[in-house]
Design an enzyme around this catalytic site. Structure first.
Site, PDB file in Angstrom:
ATOM      1  N   CYS A   1       0.825  -1.205   0.000  1.00  0.00           N
ATOM      2  CA  CYS A   1       0.000   0.000   0.000  1.00  0.00           C
ATOM      3  C   CYS A   1       0.861   1.258   0.000  1.00  0.00           C
ATOM      4  O   CYS A   1       0.365   2.349  -0.247  1.00  0.00           O
ATOM      5  CB  CYS A   1      -0.940   0.024   1.202  1.00  0.00           C
ATOM      6  SG  CYS A   1      -0.085   0.081   2.783  1.00  0.00           S
TER       7      CYS A   1
ATOM      8  N   ASP B   1       2.274   2.642   2.540  1.00  0.00           N
ATOM      9  CA  ASP B   1       2.186   3.414   3.773  1.00  0.00           C
ATOM     10  C   ASP B   1       3.459   3.268   4.606  1.00  0.00           C
ATOM     11  O   ASP B   1       4.098   2.225   4.605  1.00  0.00           O
ATOM     12  CB  ASP B   1       0.977   2.962   4.593  1.00  0.00           C
ATOM     13  CG  ASP B   1      -0.323   3.361   3.914  1.00  0.00           C
ATOM     14  OD1 ASP B   1      -0.252   4.089   2.914  1.00  0.00           O
ATOM     15  OD2 ASP B   1      -1.386   2.949   4.382  1.00  0.00           O
TER      16      ASP B   1
ATOM     17  N   CYS C   1      -2.983   5.114   5.847  1.00  0.00           N
ATOM     18  CA  CYS C   1      -4.430   5.068   5.940  1.00  0.00           C
ATOM     19  C   CYS C   1      -4.889   5.337   7.376  1.00  0.00           C
ATOM     20  O   CYS C   1      -4.085   5.352   8.316  1.00  0.00           O
ATOM     21  CB  CYS C   1      -4.935   3.704   5.486  1.00  0.00           C
ATOM     22  SG  CYS C   1      -4.576   2.404   6.671  1.00  0.00           S
TER      23      CYS C   1
ATOM     24  N   CYS D   1      -2.653  -3.306   8.493  1.00  0.00           N
ATOM     25  CA  CYS D   1      -2.239  -1.980   8.973  1.00  0.00           C
ATOM     26  C   CYS D   1      -1.771  -2.073  10.426  1.00  0.00           C
ATOM     27  O   CYS D   1      -0.834  -1.377  10.823  1.00  0.00           O
ATOM     28  CB  CYS D   1      -3.386  -0.998   8.869  1.00  0.00           C
ATOM     29  SG  CYS D   1      -4.268  -1.084   7.292  1.00  0.00           S
TER      30      CYS D   1
HETATM   31 FE1  FES Z   1      -1.541   0.581   4.180  1.00  0.00          FE
HETATM   32 FE2  FES Z   1      -3.400   0.587   6.009  1.00  0.00          FE
HETATM   33  S1  FES Z   1      -3.693   0.516   3.868  1.00  0.00           S
HETATM   34  S2  FES Z   1      -1.290   0.554   6.303  1.00  0.00           S
END
Ligand code: FES
Length: 152
Positions: A33, A35, A59, A103
């Site tokens: 993702c 992140d 997110c 996450c």
């Molecule tokens: Fe990447 Fe939540 S979608 S940490």
């Protein structure tokens, strides 16, 4: 979809920020993702975590899990902090949607990366703590969660 607690921690994140000259810093990312999460720990001579701060570019679930996990480790020793797993964090948030469980793994990994940084500086070991991955391709998590799709 999200519990009230997740929304609360997302909208009013506790311990947002950074610690200068932190005892340990952990930076992790989820390759899928994109992140990124950074955790700063202030640890005293008795290995007790006095303060924890986080920065998360990610997110809402990542923000909420990193925020509540900093609260959960403050006051604990570095050894007790190992008990703050993604499961414990998810439970403290009254659950996460199945797609968002990864996450919470990011939060666990970030704390452990910061603990690892501290142990390296101090020349100590914490049972069960492994070096954080630095390679995006060769790492296999040992979590048994069904939704662990972090391939960091
Ligand atoms: Fe990447 Fe939540 S979608 S940490």
């Amino acid at each position: 979809m999200y519990s009230d607690k997740v929304m609360d921690y997302f909208l009013n994140p506790r311990n947002l920020g950074e610690i200068e000259n932190a005892s340990g810093v952990g930076l992790v990312g989820n390759a899928k993702c994109g992140d990124i999460m950074k955790i700063y720990l202030d640890i005293d001579d008795n290995h007790v975590i006095k303060d924890a701060k986080f920065k998360t570019f990610g997110c809402g679930a990542a923000v909420a899990t990193s925020s509540i996990s900093t609260e959960m480790i403050v006051g604990k020793t570095i050894y007790q902090a190992m008990e703050v797993t993604n499961k414990a964090v998810t439970e403290a948030l009254d659950g996460l949607p199945p797609l968002k469980v990864h996450c919470s793994l990011l939060a666990e990994d970030a704390i452990r990366a910061a603990l690892w940084d501290y142990t390296q500086k101090k020349g100590i070991t914490i049972e069960g703590l492994e070096a954080p991955c630095e390679d995006d391709h060769d790492h296999h998590h040992h979590h048994d969660d069904e939704d662990d799709d972090c391939d960091c």
